[in-house]
Design a protein around this motif. Structure first.
Motif, PDB file in Angstrom:
ATOM      1  N   ALA A   1     -13.211  23.700  23.858  1.00  0.00           N
ATOM      2  CA  ALA A   1     -14.315  24.161  23.015  1.00  0.00           C
ATOM      3  C   ALA A   1     -15.655  23.602  23.448  1.00  0.00           C
ATOM      4  N   TRP A   2     -15.646  22.580  24.291  1.00  0.00           N
ATOM      5  CA  TRP A   2     -16.911  21.961  24.693  1.00  0.00           C
ATOM      6  C   TRP A   2     -17.800  22.921  25.468  1.00  0.00           C
ATOM      7  N   ASP A   3     -17.202  23.866  26.168  1.00  0.00           N
ATOM      8  CA  ASP A   3     -18.008  24.825  26.923  1.00  0.00           C
ATOM      9  C   ASP A   3     -18.828  25.722  26.002  1.00  0.00           C
ATOM     10  N   LEU A   4     -18.434  25.788  24.726  1.00  0.00           N
ATOM     11  CA  LEU A   4     -19.164  26.616  23.769  1.00  0.00           C
ATOM     12  C   LEU A   4     -20.312  25.869  23.118  1.00  0.00           C
ATOM     13  N   VAL A   5     -20.425  24.572  23.406  1.00  0.00           N
ATOM     14  CA  VAL A   5     -21.460  23.735  22.812  1.00  0.00           C
ATOM     15  C   VAL A   5     -22.659  23.680  23.756  1.00  0.00           C
ATOM     16  N   PRO A   6     -23.882  23.803  23.234  1.00  0.00           N
ATOM     17  CA  PRO A   6     -25.061  23.729  24.115  1.00  0.00           C
ATOM     18  C   PRO A   6     -25.082  22.449  24.947  1.00  0.00           C
ATOM     19  N   ALA A   7     -25.569  22.566  26.170  1.00  0.00           N
ATOM     20  CA  ALA A   7     -25.613  21.416  27.078  1.00  0.00           C
ATOM     21  C   ALA A   7     -26.436  20.273  26.494  1.00  0.00           C
ATOM     22  N   THR A   8     -27.500  20.604  25.759  1.00  0.00           N
ATOM     23  CA  THR A   8     -28.319  19.550  25.161  1.00  0.00           C
ATOM     24  C   THR A   8     -27.532  18.738  24.148  1.00  0.00           C
ATOM     25  N   ARG A   9     -26.653  19.399  23.414  1.00  0.00           N
ATOM     26  CA  ARG A   9     -25.813  18.691  22.441  1.00  0.00           C
ATOM     27  C   ARG A   9     -24.822  17.778  23.160  1.00  0.00           C
ATOM     28  N   ARG A  10     -24.217  18.262  24.237  1.00  0.00           N
ATOM     29  CA  ARG A  10     -23.260  17.436  24.984  1.00  0.00           C
ATOM     30  C   ARG A  10     -23.953  16.221  25.592  1.00  0.00           C
ATOM     31  N   ALA A  11     -25.139  16.432  26.118  1.00  0.00           N
ATOM     32  CA  ALA A  11     -25.876  15.315  26.716  1.00  0.00           C
ATOM     33  C   ALA A  11     -26.274  14.299  25.660  1.00  0.00           C
ATOM     34  N   ALA A  12     -26.679  14.787  24.481  1.00  0.00           N
ATOM     35  CA  ALA A  12     -27.063  13.894  23.397  1.00  0.00           C
ATOM     36  C   ALA A  12     -25.877  13.046  22.952  1.00  0.00           C
ATOM     37  N   ALA A  13     -24.702  13.663  22.837  1.00  0.00           N
ATOM     38  CA  ALA A  13     -23.512  12.921  22.416  1.00  0.00           C
ATOM     39  C   ALA A  13     -23.129  11.858  23.445  1.00  0.00           C
ATOM     40  N   ALA A  14     -23.325  12.165  24.719  1.00  0.00           N
ATOM     41  CA  ALA A  14     -22.937  11.223  25.767  1.00  0.00           C
ATOM     42  C   ALA A  14     -23.742   9.929  25.701  1.00  0.00           C
ATOM     43  N   LEU A  15     -24.972  10.001  25.206  1.00  0.00           N
ATOM     44  CA  LEU A  15     -25.822   8.816  25.160  1.00  0.00           C
ATOM     45  C   LEU A  15     -25.272   7.747  24.221  1.00  0.00           C
ATOM     46  N   ASP A  16     -24.583   8.146  23.166  1.00  0.00           N
ATOM     47  CA  ASP A  16     -24.078   7.198  22.166  1.00  0.00           C
ATOM     48  C   ASP A  16     -22.555   7.203  22.083  1.00  0.00           C
ATOM     49  N   TRP A  17     -21.892   7.630  23.151  1.00  0.00           N
ATOM     50  CA  TRP A  17     -20.443   7.789  23.094  1.00  0.00           C
ATOM     51  C   TRP A  17     -19.750   6.442  22.905  1.00  0.00           C
ATOM     52  N   HIS A  18     -18.844   6.401  21.936  1.00  0.00           N
ATOM     53  CA  HIS A  18     -18.090   5.184  21.618  1.00  0.00           C
ATOM     54  C   HIS A  18     -16.659   5.351  22.138  1.00  0.00           C
ATOM     55  N   PRO A  19     -16.083   4.332  22.755  1.00  0.00           N
ATOM     56  CA  PRO A  19     -14.747   4.505  23.335  1.00  0.00           C
ATOM     57  C   PRO A  19     -13.674   4.893  22.326  1.00  0.00           C
ATOM     58  N   GLU A  20     -13.847   4.547  21.072  1.00  0.00           N
ATOM     59  CA  GLU A  20     -12.849   4.871  20.053  1.00  0.00           C
ATOM     60  C   GLU A  20     -13.275   6.044  19.182  1.00  0.00           C
ATOM     61  N   HIS A  21     -14.539   6.086  18.777  1.00  0.00           N
ATOM     62  CA  HIS A  21     -14.996   7.095  17.818  1.00  0.00           C
ATOM     63  C   HIS A  21     -15.707   8.276  18.468  1.00  0.00           C
ATOM     64  N   GLY A  22     -15.939   8.225  19.760  1.00  0.00           N
ATOM     65  CA  GLY A  22     -16.670   9.298  20.409  1.00  0.00           C
ATOM     66  C   GLY A  22     -18.116   9.334  19.947  1.00  0.00           C
ATOM     67  N   ASP A  23     -18.592  10.522  19.562  1.00  0.00           N
ATOM     68  CA  ASP A  23     -19.992  10.640  19.136  1.00  0.00           C
ATOM     69  C   ASP A  23     -20.176  10.385  17.654  1.00  0.00           C
ATOM     70  N   ARG A  24     -19.100  10.062  16.929  1.00  0.00           N
ATOM     71  CA  ARG A  24     -19.237   9.736  15.508  1.00  0.00           C
ATOM     72  C   ARG A  24     -20.085   8.475  15.363  1.00  0.00           C
ATOM     73  N   ALA A  25     -21.119   8.553  14.540  1.00  0.00           N
ATOM     74  CA  ALA A  25     -22.015   7.406  14.378  1.00  0.00           C
ATOM     75  C   ALA A  25     -22.882   7.602  13.143  1.00  0.00           C
ATOM     76  N   GLN A  26     -23.384   6.495  12.628  1.00  0.00           N
ATOM     77  CA  GLN A  26     -24.414   6.529  11.593  1.00  0.00           C
ATOM     78  C   GLN A  26     -25.763   6.394  12.304  1.00  0.00           C
ATOM     79  N   HIS A  27     -26.654   7.317  12.020  1.00  0.00           N
ATOM     80  CA  HIS A  27     -27.983   7.284  12.654  1.00  0.00           C
ATOM     81  C   HIS A  27     -28.982   7.826  11.634  1.00  0.00           C
ATOM     82  N   LEU A  28     -29.600   6.920  10.888  1.00  0.00           N
ATOM     83  CA  LEU A  28     -30.530   7.303   9.837  1.00  0.00           C
ATOM     84  C   LEU A  28     -31.890   6.664  10.094  1.00  0.00           C
ATOM     85  N   VAL A  29     -32.938   7.426   9.811  1.00  0.00           N
ATOM     86  CA  VAL A  29     -34.304   6.978  10.067  1.00  0.00           C
ATOM     87  C   VAL A  29     -35.120   7.105   8.785  1.00  0.00           C
ATOM     88  N   PHE A  30     -35.790   6.018   8.391  1.00  0.00           N
ATOM     89  CA  PHE A  30     -36.590   5.971   7.171  1.00  0.00           C
ATOM     90  C   PHE A  30     -38.037   5.670   7.540  1.00  0.00           C
TER      91      PHE A  30
END
Length: 390
Positions: free
Chosen positions: A315-344
């Motif tokens: 299914a990754w081929d159906l995801v925009p390249a920008t989204r895949r690149a963004a996920a790779a920047l914060d990739w976690h060995p166990e959780h993958g791109d799952r992360a908390q990222h909040l800005v106030f």
């Protein structure tokens, strides 16, 4: 080819000042505007004017009882007509107060008519009205700015999206000039945007200087919660930021939220800043990327689809390249791109309290050690928000 520029903004007087400045500075320019104040009568009034005055006016009926739908249906044919006339160098689409630029930009960019090209989008702001609008949690209907009978948006969240979509902001001060706090808040909310004063010599060129098509995909990505770096979290200002009493706090963690503790803290968190946004994950919903969008003391939590780590490889081929690149920047060995990222971002921001509240909502060491199967069985708390009964 007729270049088209969208000019939008909740501050009507400021927006009109910017449009009039373009008409006077750009020979051969024309302004197309749909006035939605007549929508309750079943139609939308369209006007076309140039520097010398009104060229044309007309009514277009509502489509599906929706004023914005009528605008979409009427906008492109009018632009094609203007392009075919061959007498105009620039078409300025002045959006009505609460119309957001993204939907109209995508309508024009994807219209399929080569003679019409969207080259720019600009939001016009009166700096002195910035904080009052971001703090206004009234529904648009309550202030007479709803674009449809079922419009549930608020003044604050509509204004925030108008601010964060384009890369060009025009500043038009009203009777009360904005102060240092207003300008600092605007700069931190939109660090990647060019800000130019409407009365400056460079304003017309900043709006009309580009001939390349406006990149609607990049603009949409700037607002998508899955982007790896939200606008407030870039090289433009490292965390923490403090200027003229306005602060920005970026909170990142990889451990999931406990649904019950986070839900109990929502009221305090959504009122802690003039604007907050981002993405997060709940322990009992590990496959769902959740968006956080708060302004005016109100919070919108929605599903933004699956985390990439929850998708099969095919299914990754159906995801925009920008989204895949963004996920790779914060990739976690166990959780993958799952992360908390909040800005106030807000004046008088209490970072220490925010950090303490957010950290207290994460799974404890013991809860985390219990593993994903145990997380899924935690008492749900967000069902009313994410799975409303129709």
């Amino acid at each position: 080819m007729l270049p088209v520029v969208i000019v939008c903004g909740l501050h009507a007087d400021a927006r009109r000042a910017a449009v009039d400045r373009l008409l006077s500075a750009v020979p051969g320019s024309v302004v197309l505007h749909h006035d939605l104040t007549t929508a309750e009568d079943g139609s939308v009034r369209r006007t076309v004017r140039e520097r010398g005055g009104l060229l044309d006016s007309g009514q277009t009926p509502l489509v599906n009882d929706c004023a914005c739908c009528a605008l979409r249906a009427d906008l492109v044919p009018e632009l094609v007509r203007l392009a075919g006339a061959g007498t105009h160098r620039l078409a300025v689409v002045e959006l009505w107060d609460s119309v957001e630029p993204r939907s109209m930009a995508e309508v024009i960019a994807d219209c399929g008519h080569e003679e019409v090209r969207l080259t720019g989008v600009v939001t016009v702001v009166d700096p002195a009205l910035l904080l009052p609008c971001l703090g206004n949690g009234d529904d648009l209907a309550e202030v007479g700015l709803a674009a449809a009978p079922g419009d549930r948006r608020t003044v604050a969240d509509t204004f925030a999206r108008q601010l964060e979509y384009p890369t060009l902001l025009a500043l038009a001060e009203g009777p009360e000039p904005g102060d240092a706090e207003d300008h600092a808040l605007l700069a931190q909310l939109t660090p990647g945007a060019l800000r130019v004063r409407v009365e400056s010599e460079g304003f017309p060129a900043a709006v009309t200087g580009g001939r390349d098509p406006f990149d609607v995909a990049a603009a949409a990505a700037r607002q998508h919660p899955a982007s790896a770096r939200l606008p407030q979290d870039t090289e433009h200002h490292p965390d923490p930021v403090e200027l003229a009493g306005v602060g920005t706090f970026v909170w990142r963690r990889t451990r999931p939220f406990h649904p019950g503790r986070l839900y109990a803290a929502l009221e305090d968190l959504c009122c802690a800043a003039a604007r907050s946004r981002g993405r997060f994950w709940l322990a009992d919903r590990p496959d769902t990327l959740l968006s956080w969008d708060a302004a005016g003391g109100a919070l919108c939590v929605e599903s933004a689809g699956p985390w990439l780590a929850a998708l099969p490889d095919a299914a990754w081929d159906l995801v925009p390249a920008t989204r895949r690149a963004a996920a790779a920047l914060d990739w976690h060995p166990e959780h993958g791109d799952r992360a908390q990222h909040l800005v106030f971002t807000s004046p008088d921001l209490d970072r220490d309290n925010l950090r303490a509240v957010l950290d207290s909502c994460l799974l404890t060491d013991a809860e985390y050690a219990a593993g994903p199967d145990a997380w899924r069985s935690l008492p749900p708390a967000f069902d009313a928000l994410l799975d409303p009964v129709s």
